[in-house]
Each structure stands twice: as C-alpha cells, then as structure tokens.
Design a protein around this motif. Structure first.
Motif, mmCIF file in Angstrom:
data_model
loop_
_atom_site.group_PDB
_atom_site.id
_atom_site.type_symbol
_atom_site.label_atom_id
_atom_site.label_comp_id
_atom_site.label_asym_id
_atom_site.label_seq_id
_atom_site.Cartn_x
_atom_site.Cartn_y
_atom_site.Cartn_z
ATOM 1 N N THR A 155 0.595 -1.126 0.205
ATOM 2 C CA THR A 155 0.117 0.025 0.059
ATOM 3 C C THR A 155 0.956 1.292 -0.275
ATOM 4 O OG1 THR A 155 0.107 0.014 2.340
ATOM 5 C CG2 THR A 155 -1.975 -1.281 1.115
ATOM 6 N N THR A 161 -6.798 -0.161 0.437
ATOM 7 C CA THR A 161 -8.133 -0.139 -0.614
ATOM 8 C C THR A 161 -8.959 -1.461 -0.335
ATOM 9 O OG1 THR A 161 -7.101 -0.657 -2.592
ATOM 10 C CG2 THR A 161 -6.949 1.803 -1.887
ATOM 11 N N ASP A 196 -14.808 0.919 6.749
ATOM 12 C CA ASP A 196 -14.866 2.046 6.117
ATOM 13 C C ASP A 196 -16.170 3.137 6.242
ATOM 14 O OD1 ASP A 196 -14.012 4.083 4.047
ATOM 15 O OD2 ASP A 196 -14.945 2.905 2.476
ATOM 16 N N ASP A 202 -11.312 3.390 0.933
ATOM 17 C CA ASP A 202 -9.731 3.242 1.394
ATOM 18 C C ASP A 202 -10.027 3.469 2.910
ATOM 19 O OD1 ASP A 202 -9.566 5.937 1.945
ATOM 20 O OD2 ASP A 202 -8.956 6.188 0.080
#
Length: 250
Positions: A155, A161, A196, A202
C-alpha cells in the motif's frame, strides 16, 4: 514500575482475605489441638519413655499442641515425628491426625490459595492505571503488526483499498492476524464496509486498527442497546416519512 505496582496492589487487595484465612486456620488448628492435647495428657494413658518425651514435646499443653499442628502443615517439623506418640495411644488418633493433615492441605489451604488468586486477579482488572497501560501496550503492538501487514500489501501512504484487501484477505499472514484478534472474516467486502465509515473506499492504519478492535469479541449490552435505539429511530423516521408522503399526495 508497572509490574511492581501490580504486585503491591495485588498484595494489598488480599489483606482482608488473608485475615479471614488466618482466622479459619487458627480455628481448625485450635479444635484439633484441643483434641490431641486431651488425648495425650489423659491420666489413664501410659506411654513408654520415648513416646512420653515426644508427647510432652509436641502435645504438652494446648499452646504447644497448636504450634505442633501448625508446624506440621507449614514445614516446621515433620508430621511423622508429631504422629509418633499418637500411634501408641490409639489408631483412632492416628486417623484423626491424618484427617487433619489431609483436610488442611487439600481443602483449607487450596481454597485459601484460590481466594487469594481471585482477589489478586480482580484487583489487577479493576486497576484503572493498569488497564489503561495494557490498552496502550496492546494498541502499540497491533499498530506495529498492522504496519507490517500494510507493507506486505504494497500500500501507499499507509492507506488500504477495498481491492487490495479482497486480494490479500486469504493470505496466511492476514488470516493469522485476524485469528489472533478473534475475528472470523469470511466476507471481505462486508467487513471492509464496516471499517470504511466515510465510504471513501480506503482505510488508514488507525481506522483499520480501531475498527478491528471494535469488532473483536462478543457484543456487549451497550452495543445491543445502541443497535435497538438506532433501529427504533430509523423506523420512526420511516413512519414519519410515510405520513408526510400521504399528506402530500392527498
């Protein structure tokens, strides 16, 4: 420092249990001390010279008898020596002494040890400073492990994500981490949506950690009450919406 503080706090919390444990132990020793002192010092009892000397040494009076019984279970003297004069009196007193040793060893002392341990454990759990320190230590350890996982994911800028998460969810390292947290992640998309909260697609490291910690373990009463409250609010808003719609269409 925290370890020393925990030890001192645990010891202080067991003082009350220690007092009542000593009272119980003294009561047991007193009862058996009276029985053995009376049995040995009975005028009708005639003992050989060696047994008489041992009887006077260990059961000469009530205080000596209680001290001998206490030393028998505390390692101060071998209870084989204490039982020596009783064997000459009667097998019944030998059985009574063996019952005393077995009762104090396997019943009284074990229960007292269990009470001490429980008191110390509850004291450690209720110590606010210790709980906070434990939470901070666990958070730091989890953050370090999550950063290592994020690095393995490849990442950028510490942001995970949904695509990368779905791709890496079945890797051994990720499965091992979630099992350590007590989480059973079988639906990657649904789990990621719970983390999230702002629906951006993300999740940052801190948000990922706090979300995992929030989802671990069993649901608490406050969680269920919050869910019921939110559901009732939604139903109320929906009912109000239907009423407004009916008014508008009339």
């Amino acid at each position: 420092v925290m370890a020393l503080r925990m030890l001192v706090t645990s010891i202080m919390s067991t003082l009350k249990a220690l007092f009542w444990a000593l009272v119980l132990l003294i009561l047991v020793v007193y009862v058996f001390g009276v029985l053995f002192a009376q049995a040995v010092n009975d005028p009708d009892v005639r003992l050989p010279e060696a047994e008489r000397i041992a009887a006077e040494r260990y059961f000469g009076n009530l205080e000596i008898s209680m001290l001998s019984l206490f030393m028998s279970i505390a390692g101060g003297v071998s209870w084989e020596e204490v039982i020596f004069p009783l064997r000459r009196i009667s097998a019944l007193w030998v059985f009574a002494f063996l019952f005393y040793v077995a009762f104090t060893y396997f019943a009284v002392l074990n229960v007292v040890t269990g009470v001490f341990c429980q008191s110390a454990i509850e004291s450690a759990k209720n110590d606010h400073a210790m709980v906070v320190q434990s939470m901070l230590d666990n958070k730091a350890a989890h953050l370090a492990k999550i950063r290592a996982l994020f690095d393995e994911f490849g990442t950028e800028h510490g942001v995970l994500t949904i695509g990368v998460f779905e791709d890496k969810i079945n890797s051994p390292a990720v499965r091992e981490y979630f099992e350590a947290l007590g989480l059973d992640v079988w639906d990657a998309w649904s789990f990621f949506k719970l983390l999230d909260l702002d629906q951006r697609g993300d999740v940052e490291i801190e948000s990922f950690l706090m979300g995992c910690l929030r989802l671990r373990g069993q649901a608490r009463s406050i969680d269920l009450c919050k869910l019921i409250h939110d559901q009732a609010w939604i139903l109320k808003q929906q009912s109000q919406f239907h009423v407004n719609c009916e008014k508008e269409f009339k």
